[in-house]
Design a protein around this motif. Sequence first.
Motif, PDB file in Angstrom:
ATOM      1  N   LEU A  69     -33.075 -48.256 -29.846  1.00  0.00           N
ATOM      2  CA  LEU A  69     -31.874 -47.493 -30.198  1.00  0.00           C
ATOM      3  C   LEU A  69     -31.398 -46.602 -29.054  1.00  0.00           C
ATOM      4  N   HIS A  70     -32.340 -46.036 -28.293  1.00  0.00           N
ATOM      5  CA  HIS A  70     -31.956 -45.132 -27.206  1.00  0.00           C
ATOM      6  C   HIS A  70     -31.490 -45.875 -25.961  1.00  0.00           C
ATOM      7  N   ASP A  71     -32.209 -46.939 -25.594  1.00  0.00           N
ATOM      8  CA  ASP A  71     -31.947 -47.610 -24.322  1.00  0.00           C
ATOM      9  C   ASP A  71     -31.405 -49.023 -24.460  1.00  0.00           C
ATOM     10  N   GLY A  72     -31.422 -49.543 -25.678  1.00  0.00           N
ATOM     11  CA  GLY A  72     -30.925 -50.902 -25.871  1.00  0.00           C
ATOM     12  C   GLY A  72     -31.877 -51.968 -25.363  1.00  0.00           C
ATOM     13  N   ILE A  73     -33.095 -51.583 -25.012  1.00  0.00           N
ATOM     14  CA  ILE A  73     -34.066 -52.524 -24.465  1.00  0.00           C
ATOM     15  C   ILE A  73     -35.463 -51.942 -24.629  1.00  0.00           C
ATOM     16  N   GLN A  74     -36.439 -52.807 -24.753  1.00  0.00           N
ATOM     17  CA  GLN A  74     -37.831 -52.370 -24.893  1.00  0.00           C
ATOM     18  C   GLN A  74     -38.611 -52.763 -23.638  1.00  0.00           C
ATOM     19  N   THR A  75     -38.894 -51.774 -22.826  1.00  0.00           N
ATOM     20  CA  THR A  75     -39.689 -51.952 -21.621  1.00  0.00           C
ATOM     21  C   THR A  75     -40.748 -50.859 -21.601  1.00  0.00           C
ATOM     22  N   THR A  76     -41.693 -50.973 -20.686  1.00  0.00           N
ATOM     23  CA  THR A  76     -42.686 -49.903 -20.575  1.00  0.00           C
ATOM     24  C   THR A  76     -42.006 -48.565 -20.322  1.00  0.00           C
ATOM     25  N   LEU A 101     -33.442 -42.466 -37.559  1.00  0.00           N
ATOM     26  CA  LEU A 101     -33.392 -43.901 -37.280  1.00  0.00           C
ATOM     27  C   LEU A 101     -32.312 -44.581 -38.110  1.00  0.00           C
ATOM     28  N   LEU A 102     -32.187 -44.187 -39.375  1.00  0.00           N
ATOM     29  CA  LEU A 102     -31.162 -44.773 -40.235  1.00  0.00           C
ATOM     30  C   LEU A 102     -29.761 -44.431 -39.735  1.00  0.00           C
ATOM     31  N   GLU A 103     -29.610 -43.210 -39.239  1.00  0.00           N
ATOM     32  CA  GLU A 103     -28.310 -42.811 -38.676  1.00  0.00           C
ATOM     33  C   GLU A 103     -27.984 -43.666 -37.460  1.00  0.00           C
ATOM     34  N   GLY A 104     -29.015 -44.026 -36.712  1.00  0.00           N
ATOM     35  CA  GLY A 104     -28.806 -44.813 -35.504  1.00  0.00           C
ATOM     36  C   GLY A 104     -28.412 -46.250 -35.745  1.00  0.00           C
ATOM     37  N   VAL A 105     -28.645 -46.778 -36.960  1.00  0.00           N
ATOM     38  CA  VAL A 105     -28.302 -48.176 -37.238  1.00  0.00           C
ATOM     39  C   VAL A 105     -27.084 -48.300 -38.142  1.00  0.00           C
TER      40      VAL A 105
END
Length: 316
Positions: A69-76, A101-105
């Motif tokens: 949600l924050h970065d649009g990608i999952q990396t280390t 989290l619900l607000e973010g989606v």
Amino acid sequence: MHDLLIILSPPRSFSSVVSTVIGEHPQLYGFPELHLFVGDTVQEIIDMEYKKAKRYAGSPGVLRTLAQLHDGIQTTGSIVRAIAWLNERRDWTTKQLLDYLLEGVKPKIGVEKSPPTSARPGYIERAYAFYPQAYFLHLTRHPVSASKSMQEFSQDRRTRLDNQNESRTNALIGWYQVHCNIINFTNSLPVGQTMRIKGEDVLSEPDVYLPQISEWMGLRTDKEAIEAMKRPENSPYAYVGPYPARGGNDPKFMQSPRLRNGRVKEPSLEKFFEKEKIDWFSDEYKNILEESGLQLGSDEEIIEKITGLANLMGYQ
């Protein structure tokens, strides 16, 4: 307002694949396992994760969701930033975190499925207290295949019990106890707020059962929406996450997240009990049986209880 679908199930009940399938509906957002209903505060959750798996931050599911949600990608890198963000909010309640989290989606409805939620009635009641307008989906799996899957999972996690009979019996008793927790709760809900469905049916006939789930929630049931649900591999959480958040869903599902064609087999419970000889009244099971409500007068009564619950959910 229904802003959340909570899936209640024991472990090894197809919850990863089914929740991801449902979460791919265009009007829904499928979270990985968040484990937020087992405690009141973020600090409490972090402490539990450390005690359970020696993780210094929240569950992999929470960290992966924050990174996505924050970065649009999952990396280390994005996971490390999520850890820092979460550590600054240790004083938050778990409801505050899930609300965030619900607000973010939004405007999508969140889909949450954490099997630990169903382990204790108090956890389920916490979920309801936080979200009294949520939908609650009771997901089931045949007790024999569920207990077998639990044994295999334990072996994969190197926690295999030397006594295979003990491992199988513990899994079967756990299946019974967790489903009783769920049924006792869902029976108290208004008509329309809860639905029970067999995981085998969803996976065997998605074109029949996915529209039913969607209609129950008041969502689109057109072909485009249903086809989207049949592509769980499109979820950003359908694959193994980056270090240090490698998890959030069933490992086998994350390794091969596509739906398989064909009917999911349901074994015979009667034949299972005919073949397996379980000493239900040995000292090692006494406390477990008492906690589960299965402490009865004979083996036959215990088998009848388990069989009756399985029959109630459509299993033979």
